[in-house]
Design a protein around this motif. Structure first.
Motif, mmCIF file in Angstrom:
data_model
loop_
_atom_site.group_PDB
_atom_site.id
_atom_site.type_symbol
_atom_site.label_atom_id
_atom_site.label_comp_id
_atom_site.label_asym_id
_atom_site.label_seq_id
_atom_site.Cartn_x
_atom_site.Cartn_y
_atom_site.Cartn_z
ATOM 1 N N ALA A 91 9.725 -2.323 -11.041
ATOM 2 C CA ALA A 91 9.400 -2.485 -12.530
ATOM 3 C C ALA A 91 8.212 -2.849 -12.722
ATOM 4 N N ASN A 92 7.557 -3.655 -11.940
ATOM 5 C CA ASN A 92 6.243 -3.992 -12.084
ATOM 6 C C ASN A 92 5.235 -3.158 -11.468
ATOM 7 N N HIS A 93 5.321 -2.232 -10.998
ATOM 8 C CA HIS A 93 4.582 -1.363 -10.311
ATOM 9 C C HIS A 93 4.786 0.030 -10.837
ATOM 10 N N PRO A 94 4.387 0.418 -11.822
ATOM 11 C CA PRO A 94 4.740 1.629 -12.431
ATOM 12 C C PRO A 94 3.975 2.750 -11.438
ATOM 13 N N MET A 95 4.593 4.083 -11.394
ATOM 14 C CA MET A 95 4.129 4.981 -10.486
ATOM 15 C C MET A 95 2.521 5.309 -11.051
ATOM 16 N N GLU A 96 1.910 5.463 -9.928
ATOM 17 C CA GLU A 96 0.476 5.956 -10.356
ATOM 18 C C GLU A 96 0.377 7.495 -10.148
ATOM 19 N N ASN A 97 -0.553 8.291 -10.543
ATOM 20 C CA ASN A 97 -0.594 9.793 -10.550
ATOM 21 C C ASN A 97 -0.901 10.329 -9.122
ATOM 22 N N ASP B 72 0.853 -1.151 0.150
ATOM 23 C CA ASP B 72 -0.020 0.006 -0.044
ATOM 24 C C ASP B 72 0.736 1.383 0.000
ATOM 25 N N VAL B 73 1.867 1.426 0.833
ATOM 26 C CA VAL B 73 2.715 2.401 0.905
ATOM 27 C C VAL B 73 3.615 2.824 -0.372
ATOM 28 N N LEU B 74 4.102 1.474 -0.849
ATOM 29 C CA LEU B 74 4.929 1.814 -1.928
ATOM 30 C C LEU B 74 4.138 2.409 -3.144
ATOM 31 N N ASP B 75 2.967 1.507 -3.167
ATOM 32 C CA ASP B 75 2.029 2.153 -4.381
ATOM 33 C C ASP B 75 1.414 3.532 -4.161
ATOM 34 N N SER C 141 15.217 3.831 -10.909
ATOM 35 C CA SER C 141 15.113 2.744 -11.391
ATOM 36 C C SER C 141 14.587 2.711 -12.884
ATOM 37 N N GLU C 142 14.180 3.606 -13.130
ATOM 38 C CA GLU C 142 13.628 4.029 -14.590
ATOM 39 C C GLU C 142 14.526 4.769 -15.301
ATOM 40 N N THR C 143 14.768 3.916 -16.525
ATOM 41 C CA THR C 143 16.161 4.453 -17.394
ATOM 42 C C THR C 143 15.400 5.200 -18.364
ATOM 43 N N ALA C 144 15.391 6.369 -18.343
ATOM 44 C CA ALA C 144 14.690 7.100 -19.496
ATOM 45 C C ALA C 144 15.698 7.903 -20.210
#
Lengths: 325, 279, 550
Positions: C542-548, C246-249, C267-270
């Protein structure tokens, strides 16, 4: 590296240091003002032409410098330090005769100072910031500032002159017939003041060092780990704090042990203790520099020897030190 | 600087030491004013005890004023103490800095040299040197300096070894500063604190050595010294104990003052070591 | 009515821990209420100064001098630990609540063997039979994955590696089968690959023994890796708490959001495609450097030869940021130091704008030196404590001939560039925080107008939130001044965020080099794969992309 090889290398190093000391002494004799022969013969011997000739021959003073050096070093290597005119005996005999007295005095002082100092230092650290610490720290400060020879005189003043409790001079009461035990006690009685005098300075040093070391170790991480394991205070003090705090003390003590032999000159002079310190003082008065330097070399040899012992002792105490040059 | 002075004022031991030292130095400087003339003069009846009329510390077996001797003796002790320490510091700092900064074979050679002087029993060496070269102020100062410099060299070397690895020194190197510049401006200012503390203790040790030498008769005979007074008074200890006692007290007070001063310096320069006020 | 099994093992209520007078705040921890349940891993996350370590100390009854519990309770079973006598506490410590510390180097007694240190814990808590103790010690060492327990137990700590020491510490903590294990940043001082192993070990042990584990960390990646529940602390207060997922998401408190964003961002490589390397500004060919450890000289023959650099060849393009990633002993620091001429290579060549530095004469070398500058890792050691900032920023300029007035002006400009006030010039380093000092270090590197900057673990010693700020600053400066950078780090996450290309080093060799995104998503070399796998929380983020989030 094996233990034997380690010892061998340290031994070679030790010998080289002694060689350097010997060469240094040789240099000092040459550097002294005046004829080397008179320097070596001493004040009394210099007025005896026959003795002077013997000295010239013994040290090859007419020969080129490198031969003289070789003769000097070679002589010392076989423990031939020449003769003392004043005492009319080979120097090495004189030294050998007086050495036990010095060793007795210095070792007693050393052991007392070490035990007392560590005890006081640990006590001070245990009660840091409170009155036992303050008292001990002030005491150490005072002992540190007292001139050694003056303390000896004041002891004599108090205990011999005023109170008549302890003998002022010498190592033993001459003349009376005593049993072995009686003799031992008599020497012991004479030993008290000189040993206390000599030990006082070292007591201060060990107290300070121990206090500082214990305070430092007390703050280290592994002490916290020990507490977190639920160990009792006594065990923590013994196996964790003290066992680690003692390491620098061991180093210091082993190194200082060697210096005691050469450091007893003042004490022996004040108490007329029949050791090599007193002998050195006599040699000084008689300008018998040969004897003086011989004592100097022997004292250095003791330092070197004890440094070797120090390394060994420390490597046994601290498992992190591998037997390495 | 002000910050330092303020903290020093708070150190009790440091202040006591400083005050005592200032008194002693003033006494030594104004010795001629307080006790004008030659302290060797006979000025009164022999063997007067302390607090006698006009003679605060009494007189010796030849009627000389003990107090005059004490005050004039302060000059020599302080002079020799400071002079020999300055020389020892000079040699020790240079040797230690070079050994600690450059390492390698230079370090090895210098360390062997230093170890040699630490192996020899120091008081004996001092005796030997002064004896052989006749006791004069110069020879005494030199002899004491010779036996005192090794600990300074060791300390400076240790400081330089650690400081040399520090990032701000590396930054200066990357910036192209010269080695000399780096030693002088980057490393040395940070290495000085423990050296200063040791220096004050060294002056104390020098005074003790000097008095020991004087006691044995190896002082400069032109000047009166505390050690000499003790030695001279030794034969009279049964009847005129003050002849030996008082000069010794003078030595004690001086050395104590220096030690306290050094302690104060240490407290200020190394606050984390003074445990009594830990958070 | 909560059944016994569901009651929390440790229940902290309104706990306040007071700091002694003169500290920068009155309370280390204020009004904290937190539960630790059976059979779970609770991660307490915070940066330096959050009070998390003191919280652990309070539970163990091991607060430092002057720090006290001023109010609140810590309930353990039916005991209130805050009211426990020292004797009673000793029975709890080690036996029912055990602790593992951060620095494996110093947390074990150097003069006692591993066996002796575990043994004494057993003895102290009443295990009388020596045979039983011996077998238990062997079991424990084996359970924590130590090789050859029978021999290793008689070794002294200095003989063990960092990871092994930590395993030994864990074994020691488990010796009396405690109910609770407190781990205070146990993996922070370890290499990332070792960290992964220890985290796995802790997770396995927790599951097997159904321990309640209180895991203190500053790294949200670690939280993602092992936590069941999370508690976030800031300045002594609990700002957020809940199930890890919950906290991470959906972090609710801005501080948690910031911390997670910082880790997630890394962790995101852009990174866009790197520029061409036709005229590299820096060119390294065949760089080799060997160190001999141990005393060399006539008397000793014990020399361990360590190959710090083994035939390394790299290019850095104009305006490019090349990352050098490796663990301790990889040679990355040596490489960086050789580029700025702090270390001489045994063989090989470094070319600056096509000219070989090794071949230059002293004068030319001295002239080009300002062109390659360095930023160091430890903000507390990179500035001379006795010099004012103005001196730090102008001295080098003046040595190279700039008049004082101009040097000061440029120093002011640089301070401005890094976001610090002009008044900083008159102050001393100790008046600044770690992050600020690092900015000054950057200003110092920039003041000589370099073309290339070597950043040697420039953000590793900073708190996570400060790291993000400094990295942003570096990115900004790079763009503005078109700087090239050699970015040295052990943290693949950070490298991925900042670098165009990444070179992975191990034991003096470059094992892989390529575009940052490619190296992370598709590692070719097995070591790179290991590094990628070891990054804590990588999978999760990687499996839980950031929500707004606002």
């Amino acid at each position: 590296m094996s233990q034997a090889k380690f010892l061998l290398i340290r031994l070679i190093k030790a010998i080289m240091v002694l060689l350097a000391v010997t060469v240094f002494s040789f240099g000092l004799i040459r550097a002294a003002p005046g004829d080397p022969a008179t320097v070596l013969a001493g004040e009394q011997g210099a007025v005896d032409p026959e003795f002077l000739d013997r000295v010239r021959a013994r040290y090859g003073l007419d020969r080129p410098m490198h031969e003289q050096l070789f003769k000097y070093v070679a002589g010392i290597a076989v423990l031939d330090f020449g003769d003392s005119y004043q005492h009319n005996r080979p120097v090495i005999d004189l030294i050998a005769e007086r050495l036990p007295a010095t060793l007795l005095l210095t070792m007693t002082a050393f052991v007392l100072a070490l035990l007392g100092g560590v005890a006081m230092g640990v006590t001070a650290a245990k009660h840091v910031g409170k009155w036992p610490d303050a008292v001990i720290t002030v005491a150490a400060l005072i002992f540190f500032a007292l001139p050694l020879f003056w303390v000896g005189l004041m002891f004599i003043l108090l205990f011999s002159v005023q109170l008549g409790l302890l003998p002022a001079f010498g190592m033993a009461t001459i003349g009376t017939d005593m049993s072995l035990l009686g003799r031992a006690l008599d020497v012991g009685w004479h030993l008290i003041m000189p040993a206390a005098t000599l030990g006082l300075l070292y007591l201060a040093t060990y107290t300070r060092m121990t206090r500082a070391s214990v305070l430092e170790v007390m703050d280290l991480d592994f002490v916290r780990t020990a507490r977190a394991k639920g160990l009792g205070e006594r065990r923590i003090w013994r196996r964790h704090i003290l066992k680690n705090a003692i390491l620098p003390i061991i180093t210091l003590a082993s190194l200082q042990a060697g210096h005691l032999v050469g450091g007893a000159v003042l004490t022996e002079t004040v108490f007329a203790w029949p050791g090599i310190g007193r002998l050195a003082f006599d040699a000084l008065l008689q300008r018998d520099y040969n004897l003086l330097l011989a004592i100097f070399i022997v004292a250095s040899a003791f330092v070197v020897f004890f440094n070797l012992v120090a390394d060994l002792v420390y490597s046994l105490a601290d498992p992190r030190i591998e037997v390495n040059a | 600087m002000n910050d330092f002075a303020k903290r020093f004022l708070r150190s009790r031991s440091g202040m006591i030491g400083l005050v005592l030292l200032i008194l002693l130095v003033l006494l030594a400087i104004f010795a001629d004013v307080v006790y004008p003339g030659d302290p060797w003069r006979m000025v009164g009846r022999p063997n007067l005890p302390p607090f006698s009329e006009g003679f605060m510390f009494g007189t010796d077996q030849l009627g000389r004023d003990v107090a005059a001797g004490i005050v004039h003796g302060a000059r020599i002790s302080l002079l020799i103490g400071f002079a020999s320490s300055v020389v020892a510091l000079g040699v020790g700092v240079v040797v230690g800095a070079v050994a600690g900064y450059f390492s390698g074979w230079l370090d090895d050679v210098l360390m062997r040299f230093t170890e040699f002087f630490q192996t020899i029993p120091s008081f004996m060496l001092a005796i030997v040197l002064v004896a052989i070269f006749s006791p004069t102020l110069t020879s005494i100062v030199t002899a004491i300096a010779v036996v005192s410099w090794p600990p300074i060299a060791r300390l400076v070397r240790a400081e330089f070894l650690t400081l040399r690895q520090r990032d701000f020194v590396k930054a200066a190197q990357v910036g192209g500063h010269s080695q000399f510049n780096i030693i002088l401006h980057q490393v040395l200012p940070n290495a000085l604190s423990p050296v200063i503390v040791m220096a004050s203790l060294m002056v104390a040790a020098a005074i003790l050595i000097e008095s020991g030498l004087s006691f044995l008769g190896l002082g400069d005979r032109n000047y009166i010294t505390w050690g000499f007074m003790i030695g001279a008074g030794r034969t009279m200890i049964r009847h005129a104990w003050w002849l030996s006692a008082i000069p010794g007290l003078a030595i004690f007070v001086t050395v104590l003052a220096l030690n306290l001063f050094g302690q104060g310096l240490s407290d200020v320069l190394n606050p984390r070591l003074s445990r009594s006020n830990r958070t | 009515m909560i059944s016994q099994a569901l009651k929390p093992v440790i229940n902290i209520r309104d706990l306040s821990i007071a700091l002694p007078q003169g500290a920068d705040r009155a309370f280390a921890v204020q009004d904290l209420t937190l539960d630790l349940n059976r059979d779970e891993i609770l991660c307490v996350v915070g940066e330096s100064g959050s009070g998390k370590s003191l919280l652990a100390g309070a539970i163990m009854g091991l607060l430092p001098q002057g720090v006290t519990i001023s109010s609140g309770t810590i309930n353990f079973g039916d005991q209130n630990l805050t009211e426990l006598s020292e004797t009673a506490y000793r029975k709890v410590r080690g036996a029912r609540i055990a602790m593992v510390f951060q620095e494996p180097m110093t947390a074990l007694n150097p003069v006692l063997t591993v066996h002796e240190q575990i043994n004494e814990a057993l003895v102290a808590h009443g295990v009388r039979d020596s045979a039983e103790r011996n077998s238990r010690i062997l079991e424990l060492l084996d359970a924590t994955g130590l090789p050859d327990p029978a021999t290793l137990q008689h070794r002294y700590p200095f003989r063990l590696s960092g990871g092994q020491r930590q395993r030994a510490m864990i074994a020691m903590a488990l010796a009396l089968e405690p109910d609770v294990l407190i781990a205070d940043e146990p993996t922070t001082a370890l290499d990332v690959t070792t960290q992964k192993q220890i985290l796995e070990l802790l997770r396995d042990i927790q599951r097997q023994r159904q321990l309640a584990v209180l895991f203190i960390t500053h790294d949200f990646g670690v939280v993602a890796e092992i936590a069941d529940r999370v508690a976030v602390m800031q300045f002594g207060e609990l700002v957020e708490e809940g199930r890890a997922a919950d906290v991470l998401d959906r972090p609710k408190h801005p501080y948690s959001q910031r911390l997670i964003a910082a880790v997630r961002g890394m962790s995101e490589t852009a990174r866009p495609v790197a520029p061409q390397i036709e005229n590299p500004i820096l060119s390294i060919r065949g760089a080799t450097k060997t160190y001999s450890a141990g005393k060399s000289g006539f008397w000793s023959n014990s020399k361990r030869r360590i190959k710090a650099l083994d035939n390394v060849s790299l290019d850095v393009g104009q305006g490019e940021t090349l990352g050098i990633v490796g663990e301790s002993g990889s040679g990355k620091t040596t490489l960086g130091q050789s580029v700025v001429q702090l270390v001489d290579l045994d063989s090989g060549e470094i070319r600056y704008r096509g000219q070989s530095i090794q071949a230059m004469d002293r004068k030319t070398r001295a002239q080009m030196r300002p062109k390659i500058q360095i930023i160091f890792q430890d903000p507390y050691a990179s500035l001379n404590p006795r010099h004012r900032i103005s001196r730090a920023l102008t001295e080098t300029q003046m040595i190279h001939g700039t008049p004082r007035k101009d040097a000061l002006l440029r120093a002011q400009n640089m301070l401005d560039l890094v976001g610090l006030e002009k008044s900083a010039l008159d102050r001393y380093p100790h008046e600044f925080s770690g992050g600020q000092r690092q900015r000054i270090g950057i200003a110092r590197a920039l003041v000589m107008d370099p073309d290339l900057i070597v950043a040697d673990e420039a953000v590793s010693a900073l708190d996570v939130s400060i790291q993000a700020q400094v990295l942003e600053l570096l990115a900004d400066i790079r763009k503005r001044l078109n700087l090239s950078m050699l970015f040295i780090t052990h943290d693949l996450r950070v490298a991925a965020q900042v670098c165009d290309r990444i070179a992975v080093m191990r034991r003096g060799e470059v094992v892989e080099i390529g575009q940052a995104a490619a190296v992370l998503e598709n590692p070719q070399h097995e070591y790179t794969r290991l590094l990628c796998d070891s990054m804590p929380g990588l999978d999760w983020f990687a499996n839980h992309p950031m929500e707004n989030v606002g």
